[in-house]
Design a protein around this motif. Structure first.
Motif, PDB file in Angstrom:
ATOM      1  N   ALA A  37       6.411   5.378  -5.405  1.00 18.77           N
ATOM      2  CA  ALA A  37       6.447   3.919  -5.485  1.00 18.77           C
ATOM      3  C   ALA A  37       5.320   3.357  -6.361  1.00 18.77           C
ATOM      4  N   MET A  38       4.414   4.229  -6.809  1.00 16.20           N
ATOM      5  CA  MET A  38       3.259   3.829  -7.616  1.00 16.20           C
ATOM      6  C   MET A  38       2.445   2.730  -6.918  1.00 16.20           C
ATOM      7  N   LYS A  39       2.156   2.953  -5.619  1.00 18.24           N
ATOM      8  CA  LYS A  39       1.372   1.998  -4.845  1.00 18.24           C
ATOM      9  C   LYS A  39       0.113   2.671  -4.324  1.00 18.24           C
ATOM     10  N   ILE A  40      -0.986   1.938  -4.374  1.00 20.08           N
ATOM     11  CA  ILE A  40      -2.271   2.432  -3.887  1.00 20.08           C
ATOM     12  C   ILE A  40      -2.774   1.470  -2.832  1.00 20.08           C
ATOM     13  N   THR A  41      -3.286   2.041  -1.730  1.00 16.03           N
ATOM     14  CA  THR A  41      -3.941   1.227  -0.722  1.00 16.03           C
ATOM     15  C   THR A  41      -5.283   1.867  -0.380  1.00 16.03           C
ATOM     16  N   VAL A  42      -6.237   1.018  -0.070  1.00 12.34           N
ATOM     17  CA  VAL A  42      -7.549   1.449   0.407  1.00 12.34           C
ATOM     18  C   VAL A  42      -7.760   0.750   1.734  1.00 12.34           C
ATOM     19  N   ASN A  43      -7.852   1.528   2.803  1.00 13.05           N
ATOM     20  CA  ASN A  43      -7.964   0.958   4.154  1.00 13.05           C
ATOM     21  C   ASN A  43      -6.851  -0.066   4.384  1.00 13.05           C
ATOM     22  N   ASP A  44      -5.628   0.281   3.999  1.00 11.98           N
ATOM     23  CA  ASP A  44      -4.439  -0.562   4.137  1.00 11.98           C
ATOM     24  C   ASP A  44      -4.469  -1.836   3.300  1.00 11.98           C
ATOM     25  N   THR A  45      -5.417  -1.932   2.357  1.00 10.24           N
ATOM     26  CA  THR A  45      -5.485  -3.050   1.427  1.00 10.24           C
ATOM     27  C   THR A  45      -4.855  -2.615   0.107  1.00 10.24           C
ATOM     28  N   PRO A  46      -3.823  -3.322  -0.367  1.00 14.15           N
ATOM     29  CA  PRO A  46      -3.193  -2.926  -1.631  1.00 14.15           C
ATOM     30  C   PRO A  46      -4.147  -3.083  -2.814  1.00 14.15           C
ATOM     31  N   VAL A  47      -4.053  -2.154  -3.753  1.00 12.43           N
ATOM     32  CA  VAL A  47      -4.866  -2.185  -4.962  1.00 12.43           C
ATOM     33  C   VAL A  47      -3.913  -2.205  -6.153  1.00 12.43           C
ATOM     34  N   THR A  48      -4.126  -3.136  -7.068  1.00 15.87           N
ATOM     35  CA  THR A  48      -3.290  -3.235  -8.252  1.00 15.87           C
ATOM     36  C   THR A  48      -3.977  -2.525  -9.409  1.00 15.87           C
ATOM     37  N   LEU A  49      -3.309  -1.503  -9.937  1.00 16.66           N
ATOM     38  CA  LEU A  49      -3.839  -0.737 -11.061  1.00 16.66           C
ATOM     39  C   LEU A  49      -2.856  -0.793 -12.224  1.00 16.66           C
ATOM     40  N   THR A  50      -3.386  -0.627 -13.432  1.00 17.74           N
ATOM     41  CA  THR A  50      -2.513  -0.478 -14.590  1.00 17.74           C
ATOM     42  C   THR A  50      -1.883   0.907 -14.536  1.00 17.74           C
ATOM     43  N   LYS A  51      -0.903   1.150 -15.382  1.00 17.80           N
ATOM     44  CA  LYS A  51      -0.240   2.461 -15.431  1.00 17.80           C
ATOM     45  C   LYS A  51      -1.239   3.562 -15.760  1.00 17.80           C
ATOM     46  N   LYS A  52      -2.117   3.335 -16.712  1.00 12.91           N
ATOM     47  CA  LYS A  52      -3.103   4.348 -17.103  1.00 12.91           C
ATOM     48  C   LYS A  52      -4.110   4.582 -15.980  1.00 12.91           C
ATOM     49  N   GLU A  53      -4.539   3.528 -15.299  1.00 14.96           N
ATOM     50  CA  GLU A  53      -5.471   3.679 -14.179  1.00 14.96           C
ATOM     51  C   GLU A  53      -4.813   4.460 -13.044  1.00 14.96           C
ATOM     52  N   PHE A  54      -3.542   4.168 -12.784  1.00 13.74           N
ATOM     53  CA  PHE A  54      -2.806   4.902 -11.749  1.00 13.74           C
ATOM     54  C   PHE A  54      -2.717   6.384 -12.114  1.00 13.74           C
ATOM     55  N   ASP A  55      -2.315   6.660 -13.352  1.00 11.84           N
ATOM     56  CA  ASP A  55      -2.215   8.051 -13.812  1.00 11.84           C
ATOM     57  C   ASP A  55      -3.570   8.747 -13.741  1.00 11.84           C
ATOM     58  N   LEU A  56      -4.625   8.031 -14.073  1.00 14.57           N
ATOM     59  CA  LEU A  56      -5.973   8.596 -14.021  1.00 14.57           C
ATOM     60  C   LEU A  56      -6.365   8.934 -12.583  1.00 14.57           C
ATOM     61  N   LEU A  57      -6.060   8.048 -11.639  1.00 13.80           N
ATOM     62  CA  LEU A  57      -6.376   8.304 -10.237  1.00 13.80           C
ATOM     63  C   LEU A  57      -5.617   9.522  -9.723  1.00 13.80           C
ATOM     64  N   VAL A  58      -4.332   9.616 -10.029  1.00  9.07           N
ATOM     65  CA  VAL A  58      -3.547  10.781  -9.590  1.00  9.07           C
ATOM     66  C   VAL A  58      -4.089  12.055 -10.234  1.00  9.07           C
ATOM     67  N   TYR A  59      -4.499  11.961 -11.495  1.00  7.47           N
ATOM     68  CA  TYR A  59      -5.075  13.122 -12.186  1.00  7.47           C
ATOM     69  C   TYR A  59      -6.377  13.542 -11.514  1.00  7.47           C
ATOM     70  N   PHE A  60      -7.214  12.565 -11.177  1.00  6.84           N
ATOM     71  CA  PHE A  60      -8.456  12.871 -10.457  1.00  6.84           C
ATOM     72  C   PHE A  60      -8.147  13.527  -9.112  1.00  6.84           C
ATOM     73  N   LEU A  61      -7.181  12.991  -8.382  1.00  8.22           N
ATOM     74  CA  LEU A  61      -6.844  13.538  -7.074  1.00  8.22           C
ATOM     75  C   LEU A  61      -6.274  14.953  -7.174  1.00  8.22           C
ATOM     76  N   SER A  62      -5.534  15.225  -8.227  1.00  9.49           N
ATOM     77  CA  SER A  62      -4.982  16.572  -8.383  1.00  9.49           C
ATOM     78  C   SER A  62      -6.039  17.567  -8.843  1.00  9.49           C
TER      79      SER A  62
END
Length: 124
Positions: A37-62
């Motif tokens: 769904a390309m959704k990020i939450t921090v402590n159940d608070t939604p976070v809006t990221l750009t596509k590149k920021e989202f991809d970067l976060l997933v890359y960091f997590l992997s």
């Protein structure tokens, strides 16, 4: 015979299954990422990221707890278009924006700078 976008989606799915045991939900401390769904939450608070920021976060997590070079990040995010750039200013900008948005939502600073090499995503 298929389009490159389909190939990318298939490869991403394989990597996700390998790195996250097939889950579409990635949990790292207070950060939760719903990859499909390309959704990020921090402590159940939604976070809006750009596509590149989202991809970067997933890359960091992997690649958590591993040092990731700036070149590897650029290649992952921009692929062949990376050859057109001669510096990594865009990487610094995306990392800075990602860290800021996660911090504003209440996440700790997990992105550590490794001088001269790149970054490391770790809770240590």
């Amino acid at each position: 015979p298929f389009h490159l976008s389909e190939l990318k989606a298939r490869v991403s799915a394989i990597i996700r299954r390998k790195n996250f045991d097939g889950d579409n939900i990635i949990q790292f401390n207070e950060i939760q990422v719903d990859v499909s769904a390309m959704k990020i939450t921090v402590n159940d608070t939604p976070v809006t990221l750009t596509k590149k920021e989202f991809d970067l976060l997933v890359y960091f997590l992997s690649n958590k707890n591993k040092v990731v070079t700036k070149n590897a990040m650029a290649e992952h995010l921009w692929g062949d278009e990376m050859d057109l750039s001669d510096d990594f200013d865009f990487i610094y900008t995306h990392v800075k924006n990602l860290k800021k948005k996660l911090a504003e939502a209440g996440a700790k600073d997990y992105v550590k700078s490794v001088y001269g090499i790149g970054y490391k995503f770790t809770s240590i």
